[in-house]
Design a protein around this motif. Structure first.
Motif, PDB file in Angstrom:
ATOM      1  N   THR A  39       0.829  -1.209   0.000  1.00 52.33           N
ATOM      2  CA  THR A  39       0.000   0.000   0.000  1.00 52.33           C
ATOM      3  C   THR A  39       0.860   1.255   0.000  1.00 52.33           C
ATOM      4  O   THR A  39       0.611   2.191  -0.768  1.00 52.33           O
ATOM      5  N   PHE A  40       1.881   1.277   0.821  1.00 52.24           N
ATOM      6  CA  PHE A  40       2.719   2.476   0.911  1.00 52.24           C
ATOM      7  C   PHE A  40       3.625   2.630  -0.310  1.00 52.24           C
ATOM      8  O   PHE A  40       3.877   3.752  -0.758  1.00 52.24           O
ATOM      9  N   GLY A  94      -6.823   2.540   1.719  1.00 50.50           N
ATOM     10  CA  GLY A  94      -5.701   1.658   2.028  1.00 50.50           C
ATOM     11  C   GLY A  94      -5.041   2.015   3.349  1.00 50.50           C
ATOM     12  O   GLY A  94      -4.894   1.171   4.239  1.00 50.50           O
ATOM     13  N   ILE A  95      -4.667   3.254   3.513  1.00 49.58           N
ATOM     14  CA  ILE A  95      -4.005   3.679   4.753  1.00 49.58           C
ATOM     15  C   ILE A  95      -4.985   3.651   5.919  1.00 49.58           C
ATOM     16  O   ILE A  95      -4.626   3.276   7.034  1.00 49.58           O
ATOM     17  N   MET A  96      -6.249   4.017   5.668  1.00 50.37           N
ATOM     18  CA  MET A  96      -7.253   3.969   6.724  1.00 50.37           C
ATOM     19  C   MET A  96      -7.393   2.543   7.269  1.00 50.37           C
ATOM     20  O   MET A  96      -7.431   2.326   8.483  1.00 50.37           O
ATOM     21  N   LEU A  97      -7.435   1.550   6.382  1.00 52.87           N
ATOM     22  CA  LEU A  97      -7.556   0.162   6.818  1.00 52.87           C
ATOM     23  C   LEU A  97      -6.326  -0.294   7.591  1.00 52.87           C
ATOM     24  O   LEU A  97      -6.439  -1.025   8.581  1.00 52.87           O
ATOM     25  N   ILE A  98      -5.151   0.140   7.146  1.00 51.02           N
ATOM     26  CA  ILE A  98      -3.921  -0.213   7.867  1.00 51.02           C
ATOM     27  C   ILE A  98      -3.936   0.394   9.266  1.00 51.02           C
ATOM     28  O   ILE A  98      -3.607  -0.279  10.246  1.00 51.02           O
ATOM     29  N   ARG A  99      -4.322   1.651   9.386  1.00 48.38           N
ATOM     30  CA  ARG A  99      -4.397   2.294  10.716  1.00 48.38           C
ATOM     31  C   ARG A  99      -5.395   1.570  11.618  1.00 48.38           C
ATOM     32  O   ARG A  99      -5.128   1.362  12.804  1.00 48.38           O
TER      33      ARG A  99
END
Length: 140
Positions: A39-40, A94-99
């Motif tokens: 994702t990153f 993507g980042i929201m789910l990772i957080r």
């Protein structure tokens, strides 16, 4: 990740260079949450490097200490502020789910995930890229 980077570099006609530095070969066998690193890397390319004038660069460094694996992604793209001004299709999920995943994991485990997203600034304080630091507990 190496395969993905190679394919994206071909797709964008060698718009950027990349390097992956792993300080200990045993880290290759470590588990990561699904698509966390991907994702990153994707965000770095899609939102920063392909919009940069001139050569882009993405460096991935993977190290470990006694309790955690440390992954640092640093790019010299256009930066998050300039990227936010571009009209593009991005949900930010993507980042929201990772957080959310990290937060849930951290509530029930002693060893914690950490995530930092840092704006890299040049000598005159102009945007010069983005740095992402991911800290993953051992025995994840």
């Amino acid at each position: 990740i190496e395969t993905y980077l190679g394919m994206e570099n071909l797709r964008y006609e060698n718009k950027f260079q990349y390097s992956i530095n792993v300080d200990n070969k045993s880290l290759y066998s470590r588990h990561l949450p699904k698509l966390m690193l991907q994702t990153f890397v994707e965000n770095s390319i899609k939102h920063g490097l392909v919009h940069k004038e001139g050569p882009g660069n993405l460096e991935i460094s993977i190290t470990s200490d006694n309790d955690h694996m440390h992954i640092t992604l640093t790019d010299n793209g256009i930066g998050r502020e300039a990227s936010a001004l571009l009209l593009r299709k991005s949900t930010g999920k993507g980042i929201m789910l990772i957080r959310e995943y990290m937060s849930s994991y951290n509530k029930i485990h002693d060893k914690k995930f950490e995530l930092q997203i840092i704006d890299v600034l040049g000598p005159s304080r102009e945007p010069a890229g983005t740095k992402v630091i991911i800290v993953i507990p051992d025995n994840y």
